[in-house]
Design a protein around this motif. Structure first.
Motif, mmCIF file in Angstrom:
data_model
loop_
_atom_site.group_PDB
_atom_site.id
_atom_site.type_symbol
_atom_site.label_atom_id
_atom_site.label_comp_id
_atom_site.label_asym_id
_atom_site.label_seq_id
_atom_site.Cartn_x
_atom_site.Cartn_y
_atom_site.Cartn_z
ATOM 1 N N TYR A 718 -18.723 3.511 -1.438
ATOM 2 C CA TYR A 718 -19.551 2.307 -1.357
ATOM 3 C C TYR A 718 -19.351 1.402 -2.576
ATOM 4 O O TYR A 718 -19.156 0.190 -2.454
ATOM 5 C CB TYR A 718 -21.031 2.685 -1.228
ATOM 6 N N ASP A 719 -19.345 2.020 -3.795
ATOM 7 C CA ASP A 719 -19.251 1.221 -5.019
ATOM 8 C C ASP A 719 -17.872 0.614 -5.199
ATOM 9 O O ASP A 719 -17.749 -0.555 -5.583
ATOM 10 C CB ASP A 719 -19.591 2.092 -6.230
ATOM 11 N N GLU A 720 -16.845 1.382 -4.932
ATOM 12 C CA GLU A 720 -15.481 0.907 -5.163
ATOM 13 C C GLU A 720 -14.869 0.291 -3.898
ATOM 14 O O GLU A 720 -14.149 -0.708 -3.972
ATOM 15 C CB GLU A 720 -14.593 2.057 -5.647
ATOM 16 N N GLY A 721 -15.102 0.931 -2.735
ATOM 17 C CA GLY A 721 -14.491 0.458 -1.492
ATOM 18 C C GLY A 721 -15.352 -0.499 -0.705
ATOM 19 O O GLY A 721 -14.891 -1.097 0.269
ATOM 20 N N HIS A 722 -16.655 -0.632 -1.106
ATOM 21 C CA HIS A 722 -17.582 -1.561 -0.451
ATOM 22 C C HIS A 722 -17.668 -1.291 1.059
ATOM 23 O O HIS A 722 -17.701 -2.206 1.869
ATOM 24 C CB HIS A 722 -17.172 -3.016 -0.702
ATOM 25 N N GLY A 723 -17.723 -0.023 1.443
ATOM 26 C CA GLY A 723 -17.846 0.327 2.847
ATOM 27 C C GLY A 723 -18.762 1.514 3.037
ATOM 28 O O GLY A 723 -18.780 2.433 2.211
ATOM 29 N N ARG A 724 -19.525 1.488 4.131
ATOM 30 C CA ARG A 724 -20.440 2.597 4.400
ATOM 31 C C ARG A 724 -19.771 3.698 5.227
ATOM 32 O O ARG A 724 -20.219 4.835 5.208
ATOM 33 C CB ARG A 724 -21.685 2.083 5.134
ATOM 34 N N ASN A 725 -18.712 3.357 5.974
ATOM 35 C CA ASN A 725 -17.976 4.356 6.745
ATOM 36 C C ASN A 725 -16.935 4.986 5.811
ATOM 37 O O ASN A 725 -15.913 4.389 5.489
ATOM 38 C CB ASN A 725 -17.309 3.701 7.951
ATOM 39 N N ILE A 726 -17.222 6.198 5.363
ATOM 40 C CA ILE A 726 -16.386 6.826 4.337
ATOM 41 C C ILE A 726 -14.971 7.039 4.846
ATOM 42 O O ILE A 726 -13.989 6.817 4.118
ATOM 43 C CB ILE A 726 -17.009 8.166 3.893
ATOM 44 N N VAL A 732 -8.296 2.962 4.588
ATOM 45 C CA VAL A 732 -7.841 1.606 4.264
ATOM 46 C C VAL A 732 -7.607 1.425 2.768
ATOM 47 O O VAL A 732 -6.679 0.725 2.367
ATOM 48 C CB VAL A 732 -8.861 0.571 4.788
ATOM 49 N N ASP A 733 -8.437 2.039 1.932
ATOM 50 C CA ASP A 733 -8.357 1.792 0.491
ATOM 51 C C ASP A 733 -7.693 2.932 -0.276
ATOM 52 O O ASP A 733 -6.711 2.728 -0.980
ATOM 53 C CB ASP A 733 -9.768 1.551 -0.063
ATOM 54 N N PHE A 734 -8.233 4.135 -0.146
ATOM 55 C CA PHE A 734 -7.784 5.217 -1.000
ATOM 56 C C PHE A 734 -6.440 5.799 -0.578
ATOM 57 O O PHE A 734 -5.681 6.281 -1.408
ATOM 58 C CB PHE A 734 -8.839 6.341 -1.042
ATOM 59 N N ARG A 735 -6.145 5.794 0.699
ATOM 60 C CA ARG A 735 -4.874 6.351 1.172
ATOM 61 C C ARG A 735 -4.198 5.376 2.132
ATOM 62 O O ARG A 735 -3.737 5.737 3.206
ATOM 63 C CB ARG A 735 -5.070 7.714 1.832
ATOM 64 N N ALA A 736 -4.130 4.127 1.686
ATOM 65 C CA ALA A 736 -3.593 3.072 2.539
ATOM 66 C C ALA A 736 -2.132 3.316 2.886
ATOM 67 O O ALA A 736 -1.706 3.077 4.025
ATOM 68 C CB ALA A 736 -3.757 1.718 1.844
ATOM 69 N N LEU A 737 -1.353 3.794 1.917
ATOM 70 C CA LEU A 737 0.065 4.022 2.185
ATOM 71 C C LEU A 737 0.257 5.139 3.210
ATOM 72 O O LEU A 737 1.151 5.074 4.063
ATOM 73 C CB LEU A 737 0.793 4.373 0.893
ATOM 74 N N ASP A 738 -0.600 6.160 3.148
ATOM 75 C CA ASP A 738 -0.515 7.237 4.129
ATOM 76 C C ASP A 738 -0.841 6.713 5.518
ATOM 77 O O ASP A 738 -0.192 7.043 6.509
ATOM 78 C CB ASP A 738 -1.476 8.359 3.727
ATOM 79 N N THR A 739 -1.876 5.866 5.588
ATOM 80 C CA THR A 739 -2.236 5.263 6.875
ATOM 81 C C THR A 739 -1.111 4.382 7.400
ATOM 82 O O THR A 739 -0.799 4.381 8.605
ATOM 83 C CB THR A 739 -3.516 4.435 6.716
ATOM 84 N N LEU A 740 -0.501 3.630 6.503
ATOM 85 C CA LEU A 740 0.635 2.803 6.903
ATOM 86 C C LEU A 740 1.762 3.667 7.449
ATOM 87 O O LEU A 740 2.417 3.301 8.444
ATOM 88 C CB LEU A 740 1.131 1.992 5.703
ATOM 89 N N GLY A 741 1.983 4.827 6.851
ATOM 90 C CA GLY A 741 3.003 5.742 7.354
ATOM 91 C C GLY A 741 2.679 6.238 8.751
ATOM 92 O O GLY A 741 3.575 6.346 9.605
ATOM 93 N N GLU A 742 1.396 6.544 8.998
ATOM 94 C CA GLU A 742 1.009 6.990 10.334
ATOM 95 C C GLU A 742 1.220 5.884 11.362
ATOM 96 O O GLU A 742 1.675 6.129 12.488
ATOM 97 C CB GLU A 742 -0.453 7.448 10.315
ATOM 98 N N ILE A 743 0.862 4.649 10.984
ATOM 99 C CA ILE A 743 1.086 3.517 11.888
ATOM 100 C C ILE A 743 2.570 3.361 12.182
ATOM 101 O O ILE A 743 2.981 3.097 13.322
ATOM 102 C CB ILE A 743 0.510 2.227 11.270
#
Length: 766
Positions: A718-726, A732-743
């Motif tokens: 919430y504090d760093e990513g500004h999102g309630r859905n952990i 999207v924020d903490f493992r964006a490159l991994d998500t991009l790889g999955e896409i």
């Protein structure tokens, strides 16, 4: 300072274009950069007077404590002045020596990159950035040695130098990391103030071996000396620069730099002192047997490098003073001699000293310059080389524990080098004029400027008793010794033991020169030395490496996927499983796992699907069963709150099933291509690997070395990513490159399916 170090890389990128633009004037114009750097470094001398040091810091990778920080003291400044000063004359010389060469633009580019890398080595304060520049000198020197890339011998020599120095560089990296761990810093300025901590380090001996392995390979110490004479395959400007002020002096610099922190122990004394003395003798011995003028000078460089290593190892006040004086003297006369050797080759068409003679009338300036520089090599007054040699004898006479060995080898080496100096100065220029492949004449001004100035400096520094360089030598000695030393150098110290040893070396050396033809005949009977030398060992190691590569390619890379998988899985079982059971013994801490009924059902379906697919005879049935396994894994992801993984798994599994159906639909039924024994073997390998992974996972459940990272991600969501859905924040924020790889994987699978559908449709239309 940062611009001074990196300017060489900048000019390296522009040099090819500038060379074509400037034509014959390119060498003179491009030399303005090293000349300007020389003037810039001169301006630092007052700041380093009396042993003071300045650290210039630029942040690079602060998270890893790696910075572009530069340490400017007497030692780094002396090397920087030699690199830039001699580099100025080398660039000018290159324009004359390689005049009209089609690859001259490329040569200038590599040469400036080499110069910049060497400046980075001697000025770096951070040991990681120092290592980066260290390896850049190996790479650029490889390109320079193999400059004549159409020559097979040049390519072989370049690879040899690269393999030897890079092997040492790997050891050096390990040693430097241990050094940082022992001293608690990556900054040399801090490490060198922690000498007692470093010397008391439990792994001091291992750390020292690793660091010295790197410096010995770089500075061609026995038994790694063989690569340096072979580097003479490079054009003469490279040889002159590499031998006088760069590359091979990098190892000497690092040993001198680390002397306050690592020196003063028996390991340091005996390793550097004895290896250096043996290298000194080996270099002079091999120089006297050479008839190629460049090889002769190359082996004399090995002698000088051994002398410097020996003096740094002895480590007394007299030895440190002698080492710095010898370093300066050697840089001046060796650069001059190599450039003169290139002039002989360039103007006569031969490098063989036996084929030269009577050139003094045709090349008078070269003759006079060669005599002056050779007098400094021989250590005769009034040249600066004489002062350096007297100091060297003084240091060996009072060396702790190894005085007898070092003095005897120093005197013998001085005798042989006296003969070598006489051979170089007199044999090509005196006697009867001999016919050479080219009509000899005096070298052009661009090829004489450097030798004349450097030889003149050897004379001036000797006559003036080093007064012109007093400030820089005092500060350099203070940097190597660890504290300022008061000393004065004179051309005449009266009649003493070092003078008598010098006189013995001169007289005996002249006698050897007079009977050199007979001495050479004796040398030629000693050819068995070459068959058992370290270079033969290198060749055998490389041959063994090729044999192992061929064997493993034949056995492992045999084109069968089954064998590849078996090799990978058994290796994993042996290394991971073996290590696990060795360290845990019979007490394996299995974690407790609570399994619900529906989880057990899903697991049973996955296991059943895996068993069925291995027994299925129908291709389509096997594909469907594989899909059951994949969708079962997706259900597990859902149960354990990993919807992102579940969605990805479902999409990929669906697309994979479709893709396999489209492909396998066009293939024949399964064939029985393996024997019963092979299938039993495969089953055992599968069970062994699966069992090992199961045991490891169960054991990991009960081990927690640090707190789970998930706790921190929850706190940050919430504090760093500004999102309630952990989960979304993580994706999207903490493992964006991994998500991009999955896409990317999903997209690639979709493209594959689309291609198969289009292919099928086109087949029907045709």
């Amino acid at each position: 300072m940062l611009l001074a170090v990196l300017s060489g890389f900048i000019l390296a990128a522009c040099a090819p274009w500038l060379t074509r633009l400037l034509g014959d004037r390119a060498g003179w114009v491009l030399a303005l950069l090293p000349a300007a750097l020389f003037v810039y470094f001169l301006s630092w001398i007052p700041l380093t007077a009396g042993g003071a040091a300045e650290v210039v810091h630029y942040s690079w990778i602060p998270g890893l404590d790696i910075n572009l920080s530069f340490l400017v003291d007497g030692l780094s400044l002396l090397f920087a002045l030699l690199i830039s000063g001699i580099g100025t004359f080398i660039i000018i010389y290159s324009g004359g020596y390689l005049h009209g060469h089609e690859y001259l633009p490329r040569f200038y580019g590599i040469m400036f990159a080499f110069m910049a890398a060497m400046l980075g080595v001697v000025l770096s304060n951070n040991i990681i950035s120092l290592f980066v520049f260290w390896e850049l000198t190996s790479i650029t020197s490889y390109l320079l040695i193999g400059f004549n890339h159409e020559d097979k011998q040049a390519r072989w020599c370049a690879l040899q130098g690269l393999f030897v120095t890079v092997a040492g560089g790997l050891a050096l990296l390990a040693g430097l990391i241990m050094l940082a761990g022992a001293g608690g810093s990556f900054e040399l300025s801090e490490l060198l103030n922690s000498g007692d901590v470093l010397r008391d380090y439990p792994l001091y001996t291992g750390m020292l071996i690793l660091i010295l392995f790197g410096t010995f390979t770089k500075s061609a110490q026995v038994p790694f000396h063989f690569w340096l004479p072979n580097a003479m395959a490079a054009p003469t400007p490279v040889s002159a620069y590499l031998h006088s002020a760069t590359m091979v002096k990098a190892g000497i610099y690092l040993m001198a730099r680390l002397n306050p922190g690592l020196g003063g122990t028996d390991q340091w004394l005996y390793t550097l002192g004895l290896f250096g003395a043996v290298t000194m003798f080996t270099g002079s011995f091999m120089a006297l047997r050479s008839t190629d003028v460049k090889a002769m000078l190359a082996y004399s460089t090995i002698m000088a490098l051994g002398t410097l290593t020996m003096l740094i190892g002895i480590g007394t006040e007299a030895a440190i003073i002698a080492a710095l004086a010898f370093l300066l003297a050697h840089a001046l006369y060796k650069a001059a001699l190599f450039m003169l050797a290139g002039g002989l080759d360039h103007e006569t068409g031969t490098k063989n000293i036996l084929n030269m003679g009577g050139l003094r009338r045709l090349m008078p300036v070269s003759f006079i310059t060669a005599c002056v520089a050779a007098l400094s090599l021989a250590g005769l007054p009034p040249l600066f080389g004489f002062i350096a040699k007297e100091l060297m004898f003084e240091a060996t006479l009072h060396a702790p524990a190894i005085a007898t060995v070092t003095t005897v080898l120093a005197v013998i080496s001085a005798i042989m080098i006296m003969a070598v100096a006489a051979l170089f100065a007199l044999r090509p220029y005196t006697g009867k004029l001999k016919e050479t492949p080219k009509q000899p004449h005096e070298a052009p001004p661009s090829m004489l400027a450097g030798p004349v100035v450097l030889a003149a400096l050897s004379l001036v520094f000797g006559v003036a008793g080093f007064l012109p360089v007093q400030g820089i030598l005092h500060s350099a000695v203070a940097a190597v010794h660890g504290s300022p030393l008061e000393f004065k150098l004179y051309l005449w110290h009266g009649v003493n033991t070092p003078l008598l040893l010098s006189l013995l070396a001169v007289v005996t050396g002249l006698l050897v020169f007079a009977g050199w033809d007979r001495v050479l005949a004796v040398y030629r009977r000693l050819t068995f030395i070459d068959r058992f030398g370290p270079e033969r060992g290198y060749e055998r190691v490389m041959a063994a490496l090729v044999w192992v590569a061929e064997w493993q390619t034949r056995v492992l890379q045999n084109g069968y996927m089954r064998n590849y998988l078996i090799t990978i899985l058994l290796t994993a079982v042996a290394l991971a499983g073996g290590t696990f059971f060795i360290y845990t013994g019979n007490t394996v801490p299995f974690g407790t796992v609570d399994i619900t009924f529906y989880e057990a059902v899903i697991a049973a379906l996955i296991i059943a699907g895996a068993i069925v697919v291995s027994l299925m005879q129908s291709r389509l049935g096997a594909v469907a069963t594989v899909g059951m396994v994949g969708f079962g894994v997706a259900l597990i992801y859902v149960l354990f709150s990993a919807p992102d993984l579940a969605i990805t798994q479902i999409m990929v599994e669906t697309l994979t099933v479709i893709l396999l159906v489209l492909v396998l639909y066009r293939l024949p039924r399964f064939l029985n291509l393996s024997s019963t024994a092979a299938r039993i073997r495969d089953a055992l390998v599968a069970l062994l690997f699966g069992g090992m992974m199961t045991v490891l996972i169960l054991a990991v459940l009960d081990v927690e070395v640090v707190a789970p990272i998930s706790d921190q991600l929850v706190a940050w969501s919430y504090d760093e990513g500004h999102g309630r859905n952990i989960v979304n924040v993580i994706l999207v924020d903490f493992r964006a490159l991994d998500t991009l790889g999955e896409i990317f994987v999903v997209g690639l699978a979709a493209i594959g399916v689309y291609a198969m559908i289009r292919l099928r449709a086109e087949d029907k239309r045709s």
